[in-house]
Write a protein that holds these residues in place. Structure first.
Motif, PDB file in Angstrom:
ATOM      1  N   GLY A 128      -0.610   4.609   0.270  1.00 25.61           N
ATOM      2  CA  GLY A 128      -1.241   5.815   0.856  1.00 25.61           C
ATOM      3  C   GLY A 128      -0.419   6.543   2.208  1.00 25.61           C
ATOM      4  O   GLY A 128       0.731   6.088   2.392  1.00 25.61           O
ATOM      5  N   ALA A 159     -13.107   4.357  -1.420  1.00 30.90           N
ATOM      6  CA  ALA A 159     -11.654   4.401  -1.047  1.00 30.90           C
ATOM      7  C   ALA A 159     -10.681   4.438  -2.338  1.00 30.90           C
ATOM      8  O   ALA A 159     -11.081   4.316  -3.495  1.00 30.90           O
ATOM      9  CB  ALA A 159     -11.290   3.085  -0.424  1.00 30.90           C
ATOM     10  N   GLY A 214       0.931  -1.160  -0.180  1.00 34.89           N
ATOM     11  CA  GLY A 214       0.076  -0.092   0.063  1.00 34.89           C
ATOM     12  C   GLY A 214       0.744   1.281   0.107  1.00 34.89           C
ATOM     13  O   GLY A 214       1.752   1.277   0.540  1.00 34.89           O
ATOM     14  N   THR A 245      -6.238  -4.586   4.169  1.00 39.71           N
ATOM     15  CA  THR A 245      -5.484  -5.197   5.299  1.00 39.71           C
ATOM     16  C   THR A 245      -6.101  -6.287   5.941  1.00 39.71           C
ATOM     17  O   THR A 245      -5.650  -7.219   6.048  1.00 39.71           O
ATOM     18  CB  THR A 245      -5.019  -3.859   6.385  1.00 39.71           C
ATOM     19  OG1 THR A 245      -4.160  -3.271   5.733  1.00 39.71           O
ATOM     20  CG2 THR A 245      -4.503  -4.807   7.475  1.00 39.71           C
ATOM     21  N   ASP A 265      -1.921   1.492   8.788  1.00 39.89           N
ATOM     22  CA  ASP A 265      -2.894   2.362   7.982  1.00 39.89           C
ATOM     23  C   ASP A 265      -4.257   2.480   8.875  1.00 39.89           C
ATOM     24  O   ASP A 265      -4.124   2.240   9.866  1.00 39.89           O
ATOM     25  CB  ASP A 265      -3.310   1.460   6.791  1.00 39.89           C
ATOM     26  CG  ASP A 265      -3.712   0.225   6.942  1.00 39.89           C
ATOM     27  OD1 ASP A 265      -4.269  -0.271   8.213  1.00 39.89           O
ATOM     28  OD2 ASP A 265      -3.833  -0.651   6.060  1.00 39.89           O
ATOM     29  N   ALA A 266      -4.997   2.994   8.216  1.00 46.31           N
ATOM     30  CA  ALA A 266      -6.449   3.318   8.852  1.00 46.31           C
ATOM     31  C   ALA A 266      -6.784   2.203   9.701  1.00 46.31           C
ATOM     32  O   ALA A 266      -7.788   2.522  10.633  1.00 46.31           O
ATOM     33  CB  ALA A 266      -7.486   3.941   7.879  1.00 46.31           C
ATOM     34  N   SER A 267      -6.791   0.975   9.377  1.00 43.64           N
ATOM     35  CA  SER A 267      -7.378  -0.202   9.939  1.00 43.64           C
ATOM     36  C   SER A 267      -6.649  -0.041  11.492  1.00 43.64           C
ATOM     37  O   SER A 267      -7.327  -0.906  12.217  1.00 43.64           O
ATOM     38  CB  SER A 267      -6.888  -1.436   9.326  1.00 43.64           C
ATOM     39  OG  SER A 267      -5.415  -1.748   9.243  1.00 43.64           O
ATOM     40  N   GLY A 316      -4.995  -0.148   3.782  1.00 40.83           N
ATOM     41  CA  GLY A 316      -6.283   0.454   3.888  1.00 40.83           C
ATOM     42  C   GLY A 316      -7.300  -0.532   4.753  1.00 40.83           C
ATOM     43  O   GLY A 316      -7.167  -1.728   4.845  1.00 40.83           O
ATOM     44  N   SER A 367      -7.606  11.464   8.162  1.00 43.06           N
ATOM     45  CA  SER A 367      -6.078  11.331   7.485  1.00 43.06           C
ATOM     46  C   SER A 367      -4.866  12.004   8.324  1.00 43.06           C
ATOM     47  O   SER A 367      -3.802  11.163   8.340  1.00 43.06           O
ATOM     48  CB  SER A 367      -6.085  12.396   6.124  1.00 43.06           C
ATOM     49  OG  SER A 367      -6.497  13.599   6.488  1.00 43.06           O
ATOM     50  N   GLY A 409      -2.819   6.216  -2.765  1.00 42.98           N
ATOM     51  CA  GLY A 409      -3.763   5.676  -2.017  1.00 42.98           C
ATOM     52  C   GLY A 409      -4.869   6.729  -2.066  1.00 42.98           C
ATOM     53  O   GLY A 409      -5.169   7.687  -2.893  1.00 42.98           O
ATOM     54  N   SER A 410      -5.727   6.821  -0.791  1.00 46.02           N
ATOM     55  CA  SER A 410      -6.977   7.819  -0.555  1.00 46.02           C
ATOM     56  C   SER A 410      -6.148   9.243  -0.635  1.00 46.02           C
ATOM     57  O   SER A 410      -6.944  10.060  -0.723  1.00 46.02           O
ATOM     58  CB  SER A 410      -7.442   7.345   0.752  1.00 46.02           C
ATOM     59  OG  SER A 410      -8.390   6.032   0.295  1.00 46.02           O
TER      60      SER A 410
END
Length: 544
Positions: free
Chosen positions: A15, A71, A13, A252, A484-486, A248, A497, A77-78
């Motif tokens: 992002g 997404a 990834g 993930t 990441d966001a997870s 993400g 973000s 990425g995002s």
């Protein structure tokens, strides 16, 4: 027999969660390969239209059971498609206990502990504070409505070069002017200056044990056809000493679920506790005459508003409902935001009769599209999303270039609904005061709409309810990190973000200090990326 490819670090990834540790490890001296599922576009490749084959190359709309998630799907990425609102999460967020009744964030992470990493990201992107002269007209109208209802409202800080921004309002398509500060402009070019190999259209399928002595994990991937992401044109495996998973919150957990058979001992929290960041969008249908009469505003002579599509997508926001002393699940922010016309099917038609999402009444509503004012509430949800079994390949079942069916189920908990009811009531009070507007819900789909997926592989102190420890390491799997966001444990009440990036900065510092444990000879300290190619190369132990 084909030789097995090896490298020091594989980052899955590109992002915020992947680009930041990818840069620091590469600058510190590690060999880094970054694998990205989507294509790579340069600034001049982004478009100003919604035709199939343009924005659909870089955006995925993933439909689940009870939730739809947007997404990014490209290098960067995002960060390439986000609206660049860059806010620190309120202090009370880090103390949340949710429905479990005990602290969800690790004890080592508080707003105060994260502030240095917030500052570093704000300087590196960098983040700009909009003045009222920078705020788009819809943001000014929202602020005026708040003020008339007795509430404060402020310009939102954004990761945008305000001098370069043309206010074209095409952020969802990337930025063809190089004004939006995505990962394409800072961390990723800095990583490449230090020798990082970024490979687009490489979709990771699973992670297993390595077969080469000295290497810990084997990352298996498919190479995707650039014209049809459902078609694989090749495959491969890379073995690494360290793996950073940053696909993400929608990718993930799926990769880890599919890897469970090979790795064994997967934490029970993988694929559970998903949060849509409490996202809740509602609409104000403004009375043009009242905009002038009550707010004293005119966009142009004889034109009160009709400004829905004008300017940057996010301009202003009220923080009045983020009271740390209020009960959990009653706190939220309200942010003016713009959505492209593709979402026009979502609002109710404003007429008290069925149907609400098609027919003459709906046409009458969309005909007044320029008088819409949409507001995003970001509330405290109950982390009730759960992923089902992974699909045979990929992160979801792709049915079209930008559309897929996911395995995520989200059945709204009473606590989450309480927060949305409170934010709806607040929004209605502001916009319907003295008939300024009519407040409408989004009823075109029963699904929750989210552009901020979080927490599907979250960190915490309790192994029963968190997949990661407070250093982002997957429990029971040394050398496998999720950044990441997870990894974010809860909804944040603001756009996530900046918090994702700050956590990735913090994780990168920890990784540099621990790299020796995994057989990596890297410098323990690395400065943030420079702003020019020459500066970036000077920060590298081994420039490209």
């Amino acid at each position: 027999m084909m030789a097995v490819e090896t490298t020091d670090v594989v980052v899955i990834g590109t992002g915020f969660g992947g680009a930041i540790p990818g840069y620091y490890l590469a600058a510190g001296g590690a060999g880094v390969v970054m694998l990205e599922r989507g294509p790579r576009l340069a600034t001049e490749d982004f478009t100003h239209n919604l035709q199939l084959g343009t924005f659909t190359r870089i955006v995925d709309d993933i439909r689940g059971d009870g939730v739809d998630v947007i997404a990014g799907n490209c290098v960067g990425g995002s960060s390439v498609i986000y609206f660049a609102a860059s806010l620190r999460a309120p202090s009370f967020v880090f103390e949340r206990t949710g429905t479990l009744g005990r602290r969800l964030w690790p004890a080592s992470i508080s707003r105060r502990a994260l502030n240095p990493w917030y500052r570093r990201v704000e300087r590196t992107l960098p983040v700009s504070q909009q003045s009222w002269d920078d705020v788009p007209y819809p943001g000014g109208v929202w602020a005026a409505a708040c003020a008339r209802a007795g509430h404060t409202c402020n310009p939102v800080p954004v990761a945008v070069d305000l001098a370069r921004c043309t206010n074209c309002n095409w952020m969802v398509n990337g930025c063809r002017f190089g004004a939006k500060r995505s990962m394409l402009l800072n961390y990723l070019p800095a990583a490449e200056a230090c020798g990082t190999d970024i490979r687009p259209l490489h979709e990771v399928q699973s992670i297993g044990p390595a077969s080469t002595s000295g290497y810990r994990y084997a990352v298996s991937y498919l190479v995707l056809d650039p014209d049809d992401y459902r078609v694989a044109t090749g495959s491969g495996t890379i073995e690494a000493k360290l793996v950073i998973l940053a696909a993400g919150a929608m990718g993930t957990p799926v990769i880890l679920q599919r890897s469970a058979a090979a790795l064994g001992g997967m934490p029970a929290a993988v694929g559970r506790y998903f949060s849509p960041n409490g996202d809740r969008v509602t609409l104000a249908l403004l009375d043009e005459g009242k905009v002038t009469e009550l707010l004293g505003l005119e966009r142009a002579p004889g034109v009160a508003y009709e400004g829905y599509a004008i300017g940057k997508p996010i301009g202003s926001m009220t923080f009045d409902y983020l009271d740390p002393s209020a009960a959990e699940f009653t706190r939220f922010s309200l942010q003016q935001i713009y959505f492209p016309p593709i979402t026009n099917i979502l609002p109710e038609d404003g007429v008290d009769a069925a149907p609400v999402w098609f027919g003459v009444d709906k046409k009458a509503l969309t005909a007044r599209w320029r008088s819409w004012l949409t507001v995003l509430a970001m509330t405290e949800d109950a982390n009730e999303g759960v992923f089902g079994a992974p699909p045979p390949s990929g992160n979801f079942v792709r049915i079209a270039p930008a559309a897929g069916l996911g395995q995520l189920a989200f059945h709204t908990a009473p606590e989450t609904q309480r927060g949305w009811d409170a934010s709806d009531a607040a929004m209605k009070t502001v916009v319907e005061k003295d008939g300024l507007a009519r407040h409408l819900l989004w009823k075109g789909t029963p699904n929750v709409q989210s552009a901020h997926p979080l927490a599907s592989c979250r960190m915490g102190d309790d192994p029963a309810t968190s997949a990661l420890d407070d250093q982002h390491e997957l429990r029971g799997h040394p050398g496998l990190f999720v950044t990441d966001a997870s990894s974010v444990p809860t909804s944040l009440c603001v756009n996530p973000s900046l918090t994702i990036a700050a956590l990735a900065e913090r994780a990168s510092s920890l990784l540099l200090r621990r790299a020796g444990e995994f057989g990596l000879g890297v410098r323990p300290r690395v400065p943030p990326p420079g702003t020019t190619d020459a500066m970036r190369r000077r920060r590298c132990l081994h420039p490209a």
